[in-house]
Design a protein around this motif. Sequence first.
Motif, short mmCIF file in Angstrom:
data_model
loop_
_atom_site.label_atom_id
_atom_site.label_comp_id
_atom_site.label_asym_id
_atom_site.label_seq_id
_atom_site.Cartn_x
_atom_site.Cartn_y
_atom_site.Cartn_z
N UNK A 12 -25.23 11.00 76.42
CA UNK A 12 -26.16 11.89 75.73
C UNK A 12 -26.68 11.17 74.50
N UNK A 13 -27.88 10.59 74.61
CA UNK A 13 -28.45 9.82 73.51
C UNK A 13 -29.48 10.62 72.72
N UNK A 14 -29.63 11.91 73.03
CA UNK A 14 -30.59 12.74 72.31
C UNK A 14 -30.09 13.07 70.91
N UNK A 15 -31.03 13.26 69.99
CA UNK A 15 -30.63 13.61 68.62
C UNK A 15 -30.01 15.00 68.60
N UNK A 16 -30.67 15.97 69.26
CA UNK A 16 -30.10 17.31 69.40
C UNK A 16 -29.22 17.31 70.65
N UNK A 17 -27.94 17.47 70.48
CA UNK A 17 -26.99 17.35 71.57
C UNK A 17 -26.93 18.62 72.41
N UNK A 18 -26.32 18.48 73.58
CA UNK A 18 -26.19 19.62 74.49
C UNK A 18 -25.36 20.74 73.89
N UNK A 19 -24.43 20.40 72.96
CA UNK A 19 -23.57 21.42 72.35
C UNK A 19 -24.21 22.07 71.13
N UNK B 186 -38.98 7.59 75.22
CA UNK B 186 -40.39 7.56 75.59
C UNK B 186 -41.29 8.07 74.48
N UNK B 187 -40.92 9.20 73.88
CA UNK B 187 -41.71 9.75 72.78
C UNK B 187 -41.71 8.78 71.60
N UNK B 188 -40.55 8.19 71.33
CA UNK B 188 -40.45 7.23 70.23
C UNK B 188 -41.35 6.02 70.44
N UNK B 189 -41.38 5.51 71.68
CA UNK B 189 -42.24 4.37 72.00
C UNK B 189 -43.71 4.74 71.80
N UNK B 190 -44.09 5.93 72.23
CA UNK B 190 -45.49 6.36 72.09
C UNK B 190 -45.87 6.49 70.62
N UNK B 191 -44.94 7.01 69.80
CA UNK B 191 -45.21 7.12 68.36
C UNK B 191 -45.33 5.73 67.75
N UNK C 278 -30.54 8.02 80.51
CA UNK C 278 -30.34 9.14 79.59
C UNK C 278 -31.66 9.77 79.19
N UNK C 279 -32.72 8.95 79.13
CA UNK C 279 -34.02 9.46 78.72
C UNK C 279 -34.62 10.45 79.69
N UNK C 280 -34.12 10.48 80.93
CA UNK C 280 -34.64 11.41 81.94
C UNK C 280 -33.78 12.65 82.09
N UNK C 281 -32.67 12.73 81.35
CA UNK C 281 -31.74 13.85 81.54
C UNK C 281 -32.41 15.20 81.30
N UNK C 282 -33.17 15.30 80.22
CA UNK C 282 -33.84 16.57 79.92
C UNK C 282 -34.90 16.90 80.97
N UNK C 283 -35.60 15.87 81.46
CA UNK C 283 -36.62 16.07 82.49
C UNK C 283 -35.97 16.56 83.78
N UNK D 102 -40.30 7.45 84.66
CA UNK D 102 -39.36 6.42 85.10
C UNK D 102 -40.01 5.04 85.10
N UNK D 103 -41.27 4.97 85.50
CA UNK D 103 -41.98 3.69 85.53
C UNK D 103 -42.19 3.14 84.13
N UNK D 104 -42.60 4.02 83.21
CA UNK D 104 -42.81 3.58 81.83
C UNK D 104 -41.50 3.10 81.20
N UNK D 105 -40.43 3.86 81.41
CA UNK D 105 -39.14 3.44 80.86
C UNK D 105 -38.70 2.11 81.45
N UNK D 106 -38.92 1.95 82.74
CA UNK D 106 -38.53 0.70 83.40
C UNK D 106 -39.30 -0.48 82.83
N UNK D 107 -40.62 -0.33 82.70
CA UNK D 107 -41.44 -1.43 82.20
C UNK D 107 -41.09 -1.77 80.75
N UNK D 108 -40.85 -0.74 79.94
CA UNK D 108 -40.46 -0.97 78.55
C UNK D 108 -39.12 -1.68 78.47
N UNK D 109 -38.16 -1.19 79.26
CA UNK D 109 -36.84 -1.81 79.25
C UNK D 109 -36.88 -3.23 79.78
N UNK D 110 -37.74 -3.47 80.76
CA UNK D 110 -37.87 -4.82 81.30
C UNK D 110 -38.36 -5.78 80.23
#
Length: 765
Positions: free
Chosen positions: A190-197, A445-450, A111-116, A309-317
């Motif tokens: 859709x896990x984004x705070x601002x939804x597609x609708x 990803x942004x949340x992890x960086x913050x 879901x984190x890559x949907x916007x990308x 994708x690599x950062x998300x994978x490593x974080x999730x791992x």
Amino acid sequence: MHIKGRFGEADLFLIPKSQRFSVKKALNLFTIGLICLFLLMFALQYKYMISKLTKDLPASIVVFLVALPLCLGIALASGAPLLSGIVSGIIGGIVVGFLSGSHASVSGPAAGLAAVVLAAITQLGSFEIFLLAVMLAGIIQVIAGFAKTGFVADFIPSVVIKGLLAAIGIILILKQIPHALGLDSDIEGDFSFIQADGKNTFSELFNIFSFFNVGALIISALSLIALIYWDKTPMRKVSFFPSSLFVVLLGVFLNFIFGQYLPQFYINPTHLVQIPPLTGLSSFIVTPAFGEIANFEVWTVAFSVAIIASLETLLNLEAVENIDPHKRKASPDRELIAQGIGNIASGLVGGLPITSVIVRSSVNINSGSQSKLSAILHGVFLLLSVVLISPLLNLIPLASLAAILLFTGYKLTKISLFKKVYKSGLNQFIPFVATILAILFTDLLVGILIGLCVSIFYLLKSNFHNPFILEKEDLHVGETIRLELSNQVSFLNKGTIKETLWGIPENSNVIIDATYSDFVDNDILELITDFKEVVSVDRNIQLNVMGLKDKYQLDDHIQFVNVMDKERQQALKPDEVLELLKAGNERFVKGKWTEKYFKHQVNATSFGQNPMVAIISCIDSRTSPEFVFDLGIGDLLSIRIAGNVINREIIESLELAFTKIGIKLIVVMGHSNCGAISTAVEAYGKGYDNSIYNKVNQSIEACGCANKVKLEDKDYDQIVRHNVGISIRDILAQSEYLRSKLEEGDLDLIPAFYDTSTGVVHFDK
């Protein structure tokens, strides 16, 4: 909720007859090929996997049921063909699942890559060109894996990983409450705070008060009750039938009952799983546009996708390892290679970018999976669902899946987790909360960086306030202020160190010890130089600077040594010496012994000695007085003899120690588990002519132990104490000189008992 693919849908039978056979054949070959690949993989690890099958099979079914609507929802949110989400889920399960070293991680579209993905497809102009970028991203990931760049995951603080898990848990709860009540206006995945609708996570919750489906509410409520109380029922022992699978079947059954007998509660197809019909090869397999390989924008997107994708994978791992009950560790480099190969395959056949996904992995762990067979099987089920059983899966209410995800979310964000992190201190709790809030209101990803930035801030803050250990040591040479620099001392520590040094009182003894410092910033070196050359001179501060590495070109600066000088020795009284011994033994027991700087003590004592005490102890290797009392070179005279017995030579040595050297205290110290005593006990009554045995025999008889058949530990300790008393009696009886000094108060003679099991010295005075 009706889900429609981007490129339209057409019935398979509308395809011209001339092409119909080739389409069917291609689909069948694709299906058979993936199944054969799975069977090959299974055969290679048959013995290992078959033992895990009873738990992995039902867990894989649950993961598959949860992953199915998420794959479709993420594809829709990404602006890609719906079945591309299924394709990436299949490859993430079968290919990545087999190649990965993780036993619990489940991969698929994230879901984190949907916007990308949505932005990249728009930028490149077509989905086919984007697939080429996905392939190239996979190649970049494989290269990164072989280059062993997975180590970056080790630099993510555990508190940030805990924040990630808690945030995902909260998002699952907030996002699934509407689905549990039959409000499915927001797509699954859709896990984004601002939804597609255009709405957001919280405004979506307010809508449930104006609209909800009673049937969905009943199903989700009963499902949650079943999930919560499942472990209290006999069904918990049936490993091949987990609670999550039960609630899915329960939802289908209840909706069937509603349809037959309670139509007002019936859940219509818009609130059920919706797998789009497979209309042809082009709707399932899309090939990349290889002709765009020289397109600079394709490479830009490829690097962006690879990095994210690599950062998300490593974080999730890392997160998966955190919640894995067996705490199994997987190689991050191998995971990057597996994900890279998965993305190459996904790009080749029309799938979305693949990462390790925490939601599916959490469901996998909570469903009782034991190995990566569960992840592989879930990919097989995704494939079969599209090809064979989509009509049956379209009967599953989204409310049932929402209940599973709500329960998973609760497990990820329990109140106990918040309490545990809070008890660790604000420097842990604030980054934890910051990570949660940042992920909740932005993305993963942004949340992890913050969260990482907040953690670094507190790390720097902690380093700023703790660049050294400051101790005041009240030793036999007087009070000494000792400042031990930490491993890394940077310019950030300049203010704190300067405030401390400039605040030291006049006429003090100060030690600056850099023995354990691997790095000292030049600003700190200049500060130490100023203090040494100006401040300490103006304030009559005796300063020792030692331990700085040769590369800093600052030699040791020694103005005093913590050894006993004549003036201090003569000023001491016997009782003060005893207190110094007690304090030293207390430091020894606690493991907080003082730095001795033996090299400098050797130089300082090379022209004379001024010990304050003589200690008569046993030759036992465990009773070295210098260690037991935390004393240095020149602080004591040590007389060691088996059984600490007394002879004429020892008495004359003690007289010499007082008259010529100036000792103030004599200690006769016995100890537990004494070999000399136990040997004398064994020899008792056997006629051995040994002077040490003969003296110990007096103690054996004095304590009434001579006639006992078997002595206990306390009896041996009693003999030791009697033996110490007899040694003191012999000293007093045989030395009129020492006896007179004791009567005048210039000298004291006391017994002591050292417990070899605790390190404590008991003084009998």
